[in-house]
Design an enzyme around this catalytic site. Structure first.
Site, short mmCIF file in Angstrom:
data_model
loop_
_atom_site.label_atom_id
_atom_site.label_comp_id
_atom_site.label_asym_id
_atom_site.label_seq_id
_atom_site.Cartn_x
_atom_site.Cartn_y
_atom_site.Cartn_z
N SER A 146 0.86 -1.19 0.00
CA SER A 146 0.00 0.00 0.00
C SER A 146 0.89 1.24 0.00
CB SER A 146 -0.86 0.01 1.28
OG SER A 146 -1.41 1.29 1.52
N TYR A 159 -2.82 -1.02 10.25
CA TYR A 159 -2.75 -1.26 8.80
C TYR A 159 -1.38 -0.83 8.25
CZ TYR A 159 -4.32 -0.97 3.90
OH TYR A 159 -4.45 -1.14 2.53
P1 NAP Z 1 -11.74 -5.53 0.30
O1 NAP Z 1 -12.80 -5.10 -0.66
O2 NAP Z 1 -11.97 -5.32 1.77
O3 NAP Z 1 -11.39 -7.09 0.02
C1 NAP Z 1 -10.52 -7.75 0.90
C2 NAP Z 1 -10.66 -9.23 0.62
O4 NAP Z 1 -9.88 -9.96 1.58
C3 NAP Z 1 -12.11 -9.71 0.78
O5 NAP Z 1 -12.42 -10.65 -0.23
C4 NAP Z 1 -12.09 -10.39 2.13
O6 NAP Z 1 -13.05 -11.40 2.27
C5 NAP Z 1 -10.71 -11.00 2.11
N1 NAP Z 1 -10.28 -11.42 3.45
C6 NAP Z 1 -10.24 -10.67 4.58
N2 NAP Z 1 -9.83 -11.41 5.60
C7 NAP Z 1 -9.61 -12.66 5.13
C8 NAP Z 1 -9.16 -13.90 5.70
N3 NAP Z 1 -8.86 -14.00 7.01
N4 NAP Z 1 -9.05 -15.00 4.91
C9 NAP Z 1 -9.36 -14.91 3.59
N5 NAP Z 1 -9.78 -13.77 2.97
C10 NAP Z 1 -9.90 -12.67 3.75
O7 NAP Z 1 -10.37 -4.80 -0.03
P2 NAP Z 1 -9.76 -4.19 -1.38
O8 NAP Z 1 -9.95 -2.73 -1.38
O9 NAP Z 1 -10.19 -5.01 -2.55
O10 NAP Z 1 -8.22 -4.45 -1.06
C11 NAP Z 1 -7.59 -5.67 -1.40
C12 NAP Z 1 -6.15 -5.55 -0.91
O11 NAP Z 1 -5.57 -4.34 -1.41
C13 NAP Z 1 -6.02 -5.47 0.60
O12 NAP Z 1 -4.84 -6.14 1.01
C14 NAP Z 1 -5.88 -3.98 0.87
O13 NAP Z 1 -5.19 -3.71 2.08
C15 NAP Z 1 -5.08 -3.55 -0.31
N6 NAP Z 1 -5.16 -2.12 -0.63
C16 NAP Z 1 -6.36 -1.56 -0.91
C17 NAP Z 1 -6.39 -0.19 -1.25
C18 NAP Z 1 -7.66 0.52 -1.57
O14 NAP Z 1 -7.62 1.77 -1.69
N7 NAP Z 1 -8.78 -0.16 -1.72
C19 NAP Z 1 -5.22 0.53 -1.29
C20 NAP Z 1 -4.01 -0.10 -0.96
C21 NAP Z 1 -4.00 -1.44 -0.64
P3 NAP Z 1 -14.49 -11.01 2.90
O15 NAP Z 1 -15.06 -9.93 2.03
O16 NAP Z 1 -15.28 -12.28 2.88
O17 NAP Z 1 -14.21 -10.52 4.33
C1 GCO Z 2 -7.29 4.81 4.49
C2 GCO Z 2 -7.42 3.96 3.27
C3 GCO Z 2 -6.04 3.54 2.80
C4 GCO Z 2 -6.18 2.68 1.57
C5 GCO Z 2 -4.87 2.36 1.02
C6 GCO Z 2 -4.10 3.57 0.59
O1 GCO Z 2 -8.10 4.65 5.41
O2 GCO Z 2 -6.37 5.64 4.50
O3 GCO Z 2 -8.22 2.83 3.50
O4 GCO Z 2 -5.39 2.85 3.82
O5 GCO Z 2 -6.83 1.50 1.86
O6 GCO Z 2 -4.12 1.56 1.88
O7 GCO Z 2 -3.01 3.08 -0.15
#
Ligand code: NAP
Ligand code: GCO
Length: 265
Positions: A146, A159
């Site tokens: 991230s 996080y």
């Molecule tokens: P999301 O919509 O919350 O999806 C997260 C996924 O992880 C969901 O399918 C969830 O399943 C699954 N999960 C959570 N706990 C789990 C466990 N114990 N075992 C198996 N699966 C599990 O998040 P997203 O936005 O798509 O993000 C995906 C990844 O990218 C994450 O690692 C997040 O930190 C990272 N990320 C996101 C952003 C952003 O801006 N969205 C930015 C930087 C990094 P359930 O839905 O069934 O709980």
């Molecule tokens: C927040 C956001 C971020 C994004 C992402 C940014 O609360 O600041 O959720 O943490 O998920 O990680 O890169």
């Protein structure tokens, strides 16, 4: 042919947390490049419903329920994948959670839960699949980091701790496994429009203004933006890229910020 660089035909790709959001976008992109797709989740309902969406995208995915924090469930799950689909060639450690709680209000158990899922689980799964990659002298591991791997902000201490640790776990996996032709890299998304960020994006939330001001591209990222970066790191095109975190952030990490106005100072 240049397209052969990105052809994943015959490869098995496991994307954790791949039933929606960024994980699904990555799985769809790798599937479109020819990979056999395996997605995991902890929700039976989401595993069932995602199959329909994948089918509509022309993809037959293998779905598997296991908790990524459980060594036993991970071992059982990977063994099933190896038996029914094939050895894992591409591992995308995507599953993750966030808890937005100020440090002084946060229970240590909350902190530990985020660390377990976002940092320890990628280690658990990589330890289970890396030996096969090492034996075959081929493999790709993509850890979902991230921009919070390098930045903190109020309320996301657990996080950011996990994602910062994952950046350096990626580096250490590289130190130990790159010599076996295994490439381990991270992806560092900026602010992406998914369920995870919905609470700070929807309903005219003021955080929207911050993201728009700090992101030079002037928009939230889409899950597909991250999927495209994953294709590069999963393909032959990145065979000499290792220990790197590829930020997919619209330039936010390059930008200190500016004062809105006529001259955008
Ligand atoms: P999301 O919509 O919350 O999806 C997260 C996924 O992880 C969901 O399918 C969830 O399943 C699954 N999960 C959570 N706990 C789990 C466990 N114990 N075992 C198996 N699966 C599990 O998040 P997203 O936005 O798509 O993000 C995906 C990844 O990218 C994450 O690692 C997040 O930190 C990272 N990320 C996101 C952003 C952003 O801006 N969205 C930015 C930087 C990094 P359930 O839905 O069934 O709980
Ligand atoms: C927040 C956001 C971020 C994004 C992402 C940014 O609360 O600041 O959720 O943490 O998920 O990680 O890169």
């Amino acid at each position: 042919m240049i397209t052969e660089l990105f052809d994943l035909s015959g490869k098995v790709a496991l994307i954790t947390g791949g039933t929606h959001g960024i994980g699904m976008a990555i799985a769809k992109t790798l599937g479109a490049a020819g990979a056999k797709i395996v997605v995991n989740d902890i929700s039976d309902e989401k595993l069932a419903s995602c199959k329909i969406e994948y089918k509509e995208a022309g993809l037959d995915v293998y779905t598997l329920k296991f908790d990524v924090t459980s060594e036993e469930e991970v071992d059982t799950g990977i063994t099933e994948i190896e038996k029914n689909v094939g050895p894992v060639d591409i591992l995308v450690n995507n599953a993750g959670i966030i808890k937005r709680i100020p440090i002084l209000e946060m229970a240590v158990s909350d902190y530990k839960q985020v660390i377990d899922i976002d940092l320890v689980a990628p280690l658990i799964i990589a330890k289970r699949v890396a030996p096969g990659m090492i034996k075959r002298r081929s493999g790709k591991i993509i850890n979902m980091c991230s921009m919070m791997s390098v930045y903190g902000r109020n309320s996301v201490s657990a996080y950011a701790s996990a994602k910062g640790g994952l950046k350096l776990l990626t580096a250490n996996m590289t130190c130990e496994w790159a010599k076996y032709n295994v490439q381990i890299n991270g992806i560092g998304p900026g602010y992406i429009a998914t369920a995870q960020t919905a609470p700070i994006r929807e309903g005219n939330h003021p955080f929207n203004d911050l993201v728009m001001t700090r992101t030079p591209a002037g928009r939230w990222g889409e899950p597909e933006d991250v999927g495209n970066a994953a294709l590069f790191l999963a393909s032959k095109a990145s065979d000499f890229v290792n220990g790197h975190v590829l930020y997919v952030d619209g330039g936010i990490l390059a930008n200190f910020g500016y004062v809105k106005g006529e001259n955008d100072l």
